[in-house]
Design an enzyme around this catalytic site. Structure first.
Site, mmCIF file in Angstrom:
data_model
loop_
_atom_site.group_PDB
_atom_site.id
_atom_site.type_symbol
_atom_site.label_atom_id
_atom_site.label_comp_id
_atom_site.label_asym_id
_atom_site.label_seq_id
_atom_site.Cartn_x
_atom_site.Cartn_y
_atom_site.Cartn_z
ATOM 1 N N CYS A 113 -0.753 0.885 5.415
ATOM 2 C CA CYS A 113 -1.459 1.753 4.469
ATOM 3 C C CYS A 113 -2.678 2.443 5.071
ATOM 4 C CB CYS A 113 -1.859 0.955 3.240
ATOM 5 S SG CYS A 113 -0.450 0.183 2.417
ATOM 6 N N HIS A 257 -7.420 4.021 -0.691
ATOM 7 C CA HIS A 257 -5.993 3.719 -0.776
ATOM 8 C C HIS A 257 -5.643 3.280 -2.188
ATOM 9 C CE1 HIS A 257 -2.095 2.056 -0.242
ATOM 10 N NE2 HIS A 257 -2.489 0.796 -0.177
ATOM 11 N N ASN A 287 1.704 2.829 -5.687
ATOM 12 C CA ASN A 287 1.232 2.600 -4.319
ATOM 13 C C ASN A 287 2.208 3.287 -3.362
ATOM 14 O OD1 ASN A 287 0.665 1.573 -1.760
ATOM 15 N ND2 ASN A 287 0.170 -0.469 -2.504
#
Length: 330
Positions: A113, A257, A287
């Protein structure tokens, strides 16, 4: 002095909308429960036959258009993904071919990520060293292909999408610097097992047994990861702000994030970030791993939440473990 500046942003989300009802049904979870636990209402999943490079090319075209830049002006393509089209060649090379760029450098980055900020840092180094003038940094993920629908820790969290930026090195003669002020990268491989895909690499090659065990699906120890993510991001953000002499009150927008709505709100509370300064698109997209920061950044730019001379903080955390921060004056 020369400084790298973002001159265009873009994003692309697949057409298919997956509601909490659809994602939660195999687990017996209600839509309301999923939203309460994650902050997610829906996410996008790629269509059959749609790969990460397809998403990346669409996001890249939008970024090039926003930058007023042609594919022929790109000197390097840096692509972040943990869901590549295939083991090799790189997904970046598929994008280079699809965009019709001349024979420029094209390579993938695998930092989970945090990959977008790792890629942005590489572009910055290439530009400041004179290897490139204009770079395309793109992150694309099709995480839906790596989900076990019966795994409550992951099945309702992840979505697919891509985000991209076009960056260019420019001489900055202003008293107040404009562009990327700094990017800081971190890792802790001792905690690599908190989020991973167990099989499919050279350590545990694909076999009938690994497929039967669902070892090619994403696995995550969510509670442990949550605690570490909040602490690491908080520390990294504080360190970056202190290093560059910037106060929280001076930040116009914070783009973190989009891992989980609770992580976002927890980090914001601990740092004292006002709600109107925290970019959040997790309710719509879930996500999207390394694509989440550039997708959220593009949303903030296009909505007018980020304007010229704004100070913007970027932050991410993911598998590896890796985490990163970036500070820009727009």
């Amino acid at each position: 002095m020369k400084r790298m500046r973002v001159i265009g942003t873009g994003s692309y989300l697949p057409e298919r909308i997956v509601t909490n009802h659809e994602a939660g049904e195999p687990l017996g979870l209600s839509s309301a429960t999923i939203e309460r636990l994650t902050g997610i209402r829906e996410r996008r999943w790629a269509a059959e036959g749609q790969a990460s490079s397809d998403l990346a090319m669409e996001a890249s075209r939008h970024a090039l258009q926003a930058a007023g830049c042609s594919a022929g002006e790109i000197d390097a393509i840096i692509l972040s993904t943990t869901s590549p089209d295939m083991a090799f060649p790189s997904t970046a090379c598929f994008v280079q071919r699809g965009l019709g760029c001349r024979g420029v450098a094209a390579f993938d980055v695998s930092a989970s990520c945090s990959g977008f900020l790792y890629g942005l840092s590489m572009a910055n180094a290439m530009i400041l060293s004179g290897q490139a003038t204009t770079c395309l940094v793109v992150a694309a993920e099709v995480k839906s292909r790596f989900l076990d629908p019966t795994d409550a820790a992951t099945a309702v969290l992840f979505g697919d999408g891509a985000g991209a930026v076009v960056v260019r090195g420019e001489e900055d003669l202003r008293t107040t610097p404009r562009g990327v002020l700094g990017i800081r990268l971190y890792s802790d491989g001792a905690k690599h097992d908190l989020i991973r895909v167990p099989a499919g690499g050279s350590r545990v090659p694909a076999s009938a047994e690994t497929v039967a065990r669902h070892d090619h699906a994403l696995r995550m120890r969510g509670a442990s990861l949550f605690r570490i993510a909040v602490r690491r991001v908080e520390q990294a953000v504080q360190g970056t702000l202190k290093e560059f002499g910037v106060r929280i009150e001076e930040l116009s927008q914070v783009v973190l994030h989009q891992a989980n709505g609770r992580i976002l709100s927890n980090v914001a509370d601990r740092l004292g970030i006002p709600a109107d300064c925290l970019t959040s698109v997790i309710d719509r997209y879930g996500n999207t791993s390394s694509a989440s920061v550039p997708i959220a950044l593009d949303a903030a730019v296009r909505s007018g939440e980020i304007r010229a001379d704004d100070i913007v903080l970027l932050g991410s955390f993911g598998g590896g473990l890796t985490w990163a921060t970036g500070l820009l004056r727009w």
